[in-house]
Each structure stands twice: as structure tokens, then as C-alpha cells.
Design an enzyme around this catalytic site. Structure first.
Site, mmCIF file in Angstrom:
data_model
loop_
_atom_site.group_PDB
_atom_site.id
_atom_site.type_symbol
_atom_site.label_atom_id
_atom_site.label_comp_id
_atom_site.label_asym_id
_atom_site.label_seq_id
_atom_site.Cartn_x
_atom_site.Cartn_y
_atom_site.Cartn_z
ATOM 1 N N HIS A 110 11.801 -0.506 4.248
ATOM 2 C CA HIS A 110 10.533 -1.152 3.922
ATOM 3 C C HIS A 110 10.436 -1.462 2.424
ATOM 4 O O HIS A 110 10.079 -2.564 2.036
ATOM 5 C CB HIS A 110 9.370 -0.270 4.360
ATOM 6 N N SER B 276 4.428 -6.146 2.244
ATOM 7 C CA SER B 276 3.733 -5.252 3.160
ATOM 8 C C SER B 276 2.270 -5.653 3.352
ATOM 9 O O SER B 276 1.965 -6.753 3.794
ATOM 10 C CB SER B 276 3.870 -3.812 2.647
ATOM 11 N N MET B 277 1.330 -4.760 2.974
ATOM 12 C CA MET B 277 -0.093 -5.073 3.070
ATOM 13 C C MET B 277 -0.449 -6.309 2.249
ATOM 14 O O MET B 277 -1.347 -7.072 2.609
ATOM 15 C CB MET B 277 -0.903 -3.876 2.592
ATOM 16 N N TRP C 31 0.855 -1.186 0.000
ATOM 17 C CA TRP C 31 0.000 0.000 0.000
ATOM 18 C C TRP C 31 0.886 1.230 0.000
ATOM 19 O O TRP C 31 1.885 1.243 0.740
ATOM 20 C CB TRP C 31 -0.874 -0.050 1.249
ATOM 21 N N ASP D 35 13.314 -1.315 8.880
ATOM 22 C CA ASP D 35 12.006 -1.019 8.290
ATOM 23 C C ASP D 35 11.272 -0.030 9.197
ATOM 24 O O ASP D 35 10.908 -0.350 10.325
ATOM 25 C CB ASP D 35 11.202 -2.321 8.158
#
Length: 275
Positions: free
Chosen positions: A253, A95-96, A29, A224
Site C-alpha cells: 500500500h 489511498s484516502m 490516512w 496491497d
């Protein structure tokens, strides 16, 4: 452009490159499938079929008013996998997208899946609480929503700095990395932007991770600043039955896009695909 139609008549855009065993990428995201272009080319050049889609509300996919929850995202993913009849599949998520991957396995199983890779992923739970003291404070997520609603164009430009670690000394983040993040963020609907914050901050994936019965590679940077490793991958590795955690020293990240880390990840991804 290729699209599939979901069970609730939303259009999901995808790109499909190469031939061989399929590798399906799920973006973070507020990005879209373009975030995976380097990895898509890498796998397609080496005998695999790379597929990446734009999550609903992101990029070129439909932008409905609702449906921004992980059950829906997982069912959209299942619609894509079923429509393309993908088998012997490796799922790769950032991530998401790691929540999307986990919930897909929790809801739909692994009959079509051989392996999974999660990079800087959010499971098992992001938000800080009595049972998750290593999590991220609620105020952080509320500030993100205020930033999106206040002036999202500037917010996305500002957010690109910690996302890639551009605020760290001797980083190799390019201005192009930051512009690409901004462009993809601006392609996400403002409704999806806000609703996804609630979804990825508060959704618990513990039961989904327990359903994994396939080899899984977890990759996470120990610097991150968006999805801190101690509250996520270091906990996920204790839940997933057959998992390996690879920690990238000083990794940010958005490591799959940053020069240096990107090449390191591509090498590790190919080694895992071939193992």
C-alpha cells in the site's frame, strides 16, 4: 509556515516547492504532506512546482471536531487551489487522498486540472456489500476504530507493518518507514482518525469517477493489504473514461515510500507528467 484559511475559517497547512506547472499531492490516512517529500523534491528538481497540504485534522492543519467527510475535504482542496490560483494542474493522490481527488472533480470539475494520478486509491467504494462483494468487510473498519480508541500509539506502530508490507519475505521496508508512519499518525487528531474511517470506508465515488474528462494514471500494488486492488483500482479503471492502470508486482500500500518501489513510482510519475 504557509497556511490558507478555508471558507469555514479552518487553517490548512501546505508546502510549495519549485517553479513550473503545478503538481498537487494529496496524502493518505493517517499521514500528512511529509509523506510526499520524496516526490515533491523529484518534481521540483525537474521543472515542476510541487505542492502538498495537510488535510484538516492531520499534521499541522486545524483539528476541528467535525467536517471529516469527502464533500468538506474536496471543498478544502478547492479553497487551496483557488487561493493559490493553480492552473494546468496535475493532481496526485494516495489511498484516502484518491477519494478527495475524485470528489473534488465531482464537485468542482476539471477547468484547472490537466491530469490526475491515483496510487493505491480507495475509489470507487471500499466496504463490502451485496453490490460490492470484492470490498473489505465492515468488521475490519470497526477493528481499526477500536484500535485507535484503545491505544492509538501502539495501533499506529502495528498498522505500519501491513501498510508497507513489512510482514512479507524479502521486503525492503526500513524501520525508518515505520517510524515515519507512526509519527504522522500521532499528529492526526483522534477524532479525525475515527471519523475518517467511516468516511473512507462507506463513501461511494462512482459518479465522481464518471465526471473525469482528463488523462488519469492509476497505480496499485497487487499485494496491497490495506486497499485491495480488486475492489478498487480494477473497478475504477472500468469507470474512468481515459485511464491507464499500472500494477506493481508484489507492491504494498505505501509503495511511494518503500525503497525500490519509490524510485519506480517517481520514474512513472515524471513520465506521465511529461507525456
Amino acid at each position: 509556515m504557509p497556511f490558507i484559511t478555508t471558507r469555514d475559517n479552518q487553517e490548512i497547512y501546505y508546502k510549495d516547492w519549485g517553479q513550473g506547472d503545478p503538481v498537487l499531492f494529496m496524502h493518505g490516512w493517517p499521514l500528512n504532506a511529509d509523506a510526499w517529500d520524496d516526490q515533491m523534491k523529484c518534481v521540483a528538481d525537474t521543472g515542476f512546482r510541487g505542492i502538498a497540504h495537510d488535510r484538516r485534522g492531520h499534521g499541522r492543519s486545524s483539528q476541528p471536531w467535525d467536517g471529516y467527510d469527502f464533500d468538506t475535504f474536496a471543498d478544502d482542496l478547492n479553497d487551496l487551489i483557488s487561493t493559490l490560483d493553480l492552473r494546468n494542474l496535475t493532481l496526485v493522490a494516495h489511498s484516502m487522498g484518491g477519494g478527495e481527488l475524485a470528489r473534488y472533480i465531482g464537485r468542482h470539475g476539471t477547468s484547472r486540472v490537466r491530469k490526475a494520478v491515483m496510487v493505491g486509491a480507495i475509489p470507487p467504494l471500499m466496504i463490502k456489500g451485496p453490490d460490492n462483494p470484492e470490498g473489505v468487510p465492515e468488521k475490519v473498519f470497526e477493528d481499526i476504530k477500536r484500535g485507535i480508541l484503545g491505544e492509538r500509539s501502539q495501533y499506529w506502530m502495528d498498522a505500519s507493518e501491513p501498510f508497507f508490507g513489512a510482514n512479507r519475505p524479502d521486503n525492503r521496508v526500513t524501520q525508518g518507514n515505520r517510524y515515519a508512519f507512526w509519527r504522522m499518525g500521532m499528529q492526526e487528531s483522534i477524532q479525525a482518525g475515527v471519523k475518517c474511517v467511516d468516511a473512507f470506508s462507506r463513501t461511494a465515488f462512482h459518479d465522481d469517477l464518471r465526471a473525469f474528462d482528463i488523462p488519469t494514471l492509476l497505480v496499485h500494488g497487487d499485494d496491497d493489504q490495506i486497499v485491495p486492488i480488486d475492489g478498487t483500482s480494477r473497478k475504477a479503471i472500468q469507470i474512468i473514461p481515459d485511464a491507464t492502470l499500472k500494477v506493481y508486482e508484489d507492491g504494498p500500500h505505501g509503495l511511494t515510500l518503500v525503497p525500490g518501489y519509490k524510485e519506480m513510482f517517481n520514474k512513472d510519475l515524471l513520465a506521465f507528467l511529461r507525456s
